[in-house]
Structures are given as structure tokens and as C-alpha cells.
Scaffold this motif. Structure first.
Motif, PDB file in Angstrom:
ATOM      1  N   TRP A  19       0.827  -1.206   0.000  1.00 51.09           N
ATOM      2  CA  TRP A  19       0.000   0.000   0.000  1.00 51.09           C
ATOM      3  C   TRP A  19       0.861   1.255   0.000  1.00 51.09           C
ATOM      4  CZ3 TRP A  19      -4.673  -1.238  -1.255  1.00 51.09           C
ATOM      5  CH2 TRP A  19      -5.169  -2.476  -0.882  1.00 51.09           C
ATOM      6  N   PRO A  21       1.408   5.249   0.905  1.00 49.12           N
ATOM      7  CA  PRO A  21       0.977   6.005   2.083  1.00 49.12           C
ATOM      8  C   PRO A  21      -0.192   6.942   1.769  1.00 49.12           C
ATOM      9  CG  PRO A  21       3.105   6.815   1.296  1.00 49.12           C
ATOM     10  CD  PRO A  21       2.738   5.619   0.458  1.00 49.12           C
ATOM     11  N   GLY A  22      -0.917   7.275   2.794  1.00 49.40           N
ATOM     12  CA  GLY A  22      -2.027   8.212   2.647  1.00 49.40           C
ATOM     13  C   GLY A  22      -3.367   7.503   2.551  1.00 49.40           C
ATOM     14  N   GLU A  23      -4.395   8.212   2.899  1.00 51.79           N
ATOM     15  CA  GLU A  23      -5.744   7.647   2.951  1.00 51.79           C
ATOM     16  C   GLU A  23      -6.209   7.121   1.602  1.00 51.79           C
ATOM     17  OE1 GLU A  23     -10.168   9.305   3.913  1.00 51.79           O
ATOM     18  OE2 GLU A  23      -8.518  10.075   5.098  1.00 51.79           O
ATOM     19  N   ASP A  24      -5.869   7.810   0.536  1.00 56.33           N
ATOM     20  CA  ASP A  24      -6.299   7.405  -0.800  1.00 56.33           C
ATOM     21  C   ASP A  24      -5.122   6.998  -1.670  1.00 56.33           C
ATOM     22  OD1 ASP A  24      -9.025   7.979  -0.245  1.00 56.33           O
ATOM     23  OD2 ASP A  24      -8.619  10.111  -0.564  1.00 56.33           O
ATOM     24  N   GLY A  25      -4.045   6.510  -1.059  1.00 56.60           N
ATOM     25  CA  GLY A  25      -2.830   6.186  -1.788  1.00 56.60           C
ATOM     26  C   GLY A  25      -2.959   4.998  -2.724  1.00 56.60           C
TER      27      GLY A  25
END
Length: 84
Positions: A19, A21-25
Motif C-alpha cells: 500500500w 501512504p495516505g488515505e487514498d494512496g
């Protein structure tokens, strides 16, 4: 007891997902509920200056590599109790 810590491409655990990084990465997962187009994710060493650079190869359902992702860009999640 050994003090050897395997480098990323020596780790024998099976990878469930990677994944950004970040909420919508976004990212890739072998779980069809999260990503229905990835069959496996394999760590490997890409040729670099003086040493291999850790990467992940992401395979589609037909077994073709669909992405090569530098390891420093993502978080890896391993399958519980599973070797590759």
C-alpha cells in the motif's frame, strides 16, 4: 539463535498486499475483495549501483507483471503464517 535479518527479497513470507501512504494512496492486494486483478506480489532485487535495490513485482491474473514498485514507496502486509 541467529542474528541474520533477511533483506526484503530474501524474506520467504508470502505477501498479501502493498500500500502507498495516505488515505487514498492505493496499492495492490491478492485479496479479490480489495483488488480483483492481482494474483501475486513477489519481492526481488533490481540491479542498482553497488547493490540490489528492493522492489516488488505485481502480477495480474494471467501471470504477467503489471507493476514494478520500489519497496521504499509502500508498506507491505504479509499473509498470516504463510510462506511463499
Amino acid at each position: 539463535m541467529t542474528n541474520h535479518i533477511p533483506v526484503i527479497h530474501e524474506d520467504e513470507r508470502a505477501i498479501k498486499s502493498i500500500w502507498y501512504p495516505g488515505e487514498d494512496g492505493g496499492g495492490y492486494s491478492i485479496d479479490p475483495r480489495l483488488d480483483g486483478s492481482t494474483s501475486k506480489i513477489i519481492a526481488y532485487g533490481e540491479n542498482g549501483q553497488c547493490a540490489p535495490v528492493p522492489f516488488y513485482a505485481v502480477y495480474d491474473l494471467s501471470g504477467q507483471i503489471k507493476a514494478r514498485v520500489p519497496a521504499q514507496l509502500v508498506t507491505v502486509v504479509y499473509l498470516e503464517g504463510g510462506a511463499a
